[in-house]
Design an enzyme around this catalytic site. Structure first.
Site, mmCIF file in Angstrom:
data_model
loop_
_atom_site.group_PDB
_atom_site.id
_atom_site.type_symbol
_atom_site.label_atom_id
_atom_site.label_comp_id
_atom_site.label_asym_id
_atom_site.label_seq_id
_atom_site.Cartn_x
_atom_site.Cartn_y
_atom_site.Cartn_z
ATOM 1 C CG ASP A 91 -1.928 -1.097 1.240
ATOM 2 O OD1 ASP A 91 -2.230 -1.606 0.150
ATOM 3 O OD2 ASP A 91 -2.415 -1.461 2.325
ATOM 4 C CE1 TYR A 146 3.566 -6.419 3.535
ATOM 5 C CE2 TYR A 146 2.823 -8.698 3.602
ATOM 6 C CZ TYR A 146 2.926 -7.495 2.931
ATOM 7 O OH TYR A 146 2.405 -7.351 1.666
#
Length: 375
Positions: A91, A146
């Site tokens: 994002d 992540y």
């Protein structure tokens, strides 16, 4: 003298044309590129062809691939022509230390060096491997890891008077954070951790393999910690909401029972932590490696040789960006101030009833009332 200059210029132009002709003769091969980038200032990874208003990482990558001679110019406009596929769609503002893209390119000499020469320093291609012709980096990926780097004062209890630079996370709070993060492990219905997914949507079920917070460390006088999460795949904003909810619980805004509630069918108000600290660390291809990694033709998609380069890139571009942006823009501190606005106790039905009741009373009182703020 002028003629001499002109001859030199004509010769260099001719050399460039020869190189281009040579490139055109090269067969195209399916490869994967290992990428690292700092996402600050970009509107995510994925390119929006025809929209130059919002710059993405892929805009710069495609431009470098064309300029280096790896792909023809028209492939930049139609990315299907080079079978381009990113492994994860990060994002806005999110960085990556181990992103993978698969595509067909001409395997020119010194390919990595040439691509990097046309990229800004905060985007690097760190490795390249040949893969099978039908390889698709998104579909063949088994899991993604992540990390989320945050200042530890985010975990200070709401009733504690905290000076951000002096705050240090104690052992007991870190253990509580890890106990809560471990609750996410396994398969759960994460419809409350993203938008546009209903509670009965099968795609809202996701499998989390591990999630934990590492030991704190001090940078620029502020203590930080890094949360790691490995899962099969993640929905938009899912990780930020998972972390946001744990922060809300540890700070004393929400009860621990909200976690179980959030996996049920009711709509629960889950806060979304800032995007700044989120980094795509690694993507995993265990099934592909078992099948093709030792077939004598293809290399396994492992990047042990590149690990040092990844660590250097993180220290040089990713961590300083997170630390400096946090200090200048105070994204975590500002976000923490919004937590009291959330309603962690009511269900969606109760919230709607309360909104209707307050609207009725405000109408009766002749005021203009406040609308429904839920998004």
């Amino acid at each position: 003298e002028e003629n001499g200059h002109q001859n030199k210029r004509l010769k260099s132009d001719a050399d460039e044309d020869d190189a281009e002709d040579q490139n055109k003769k090269l067969p195209k091969r399916k490869i994967v590129l290992l990428m690292a980038y700092s996402g600050k200032g970009y509107h995510g990874m994925q390119r929006n062809v025809g929209s130059s208003q919002f710059k993405t990482i892929e805009d710069d990558l495609v431009s470098a691939l064309v300029q280096s001679g790896c792909i023809p110019e028209n492939h930049g406009e139609d990315m299907k022509k080079m079978s381009f596929q990113r492994c994860a769609r990060t994002d806005k503002g999110v960085s990556a230390a181990g992103q993978i893209v698969s595509l067909k390119v001409r395997l020119i000499d010194d390919i990595l060096e040439k691509i990097n020469n046309h990229l800004p320093s905060h985007i690097r291609i760190l490795g390249l491997k040949r893969v099978t012709g039908g390889f698709n980096s998104k579909n063949k990926c088994d899991a993604r890891t992540y990390s989320y780097m945050l200042p530890t004062f985010a975990f200070a209890h709401k009733d504690q008077d905290v000076q951000e630079e002096l705050y240090r996370l104690d052992r007991e709070t870190l253990e509580r954070v890890n106990k809560l993060l471990a609750c996410y492990k396994g398969t759960h219905n994460f419809h409350n951790f993203t938008s546009q997914k209903g509670p009965r949507d099968p795609s809202a079920k996701r499998y989390i393999m591990e999630m934990y917070c590492g030991e704190p460390f001090v940078r620029e006088n502020v203590e930080f910690a890094v949360i790691q999460v490995k899962g099969q795949s993640f929905m938009m904003h899912q990780i930020r909401k998972m972390i946001g909810l744990v922060i809300a619980i540890v700070k004393g805004y929400a009860a621990e029972s909200i976690m179980e509630r959030s996996w049920g069918e009711e709509k629960v108000d889950v806060p979304k932590a800032p995007g700044l600290g989120l980094v795509l660390e690694k993507v995993h291809f265990e099934k592909y490696n078992r099948r093709f990694g030792n077939d004598g033709l293809h290399e396994p998609l492992e990047w042990t040789e590149e690990e040092e380069k990844i660590a250097v890139f993180k220290e040089q571009y990713i961590y300083p960006t997170i630390i400096n942006t946090e200090r200048e823009e105070k994204s975590m501190a500002n976000w923490l101030n919004t937590l009291p606005i959330h309603d962690f106790n009511s269900s969606a039905i109760e919230m709607q009833t309360n909104n209707k009741d307050s609207k009725k009373s405000s109408d009766l009182e002749g005021s203009d009332g406040c609308g429904d703020d839920s998004d």
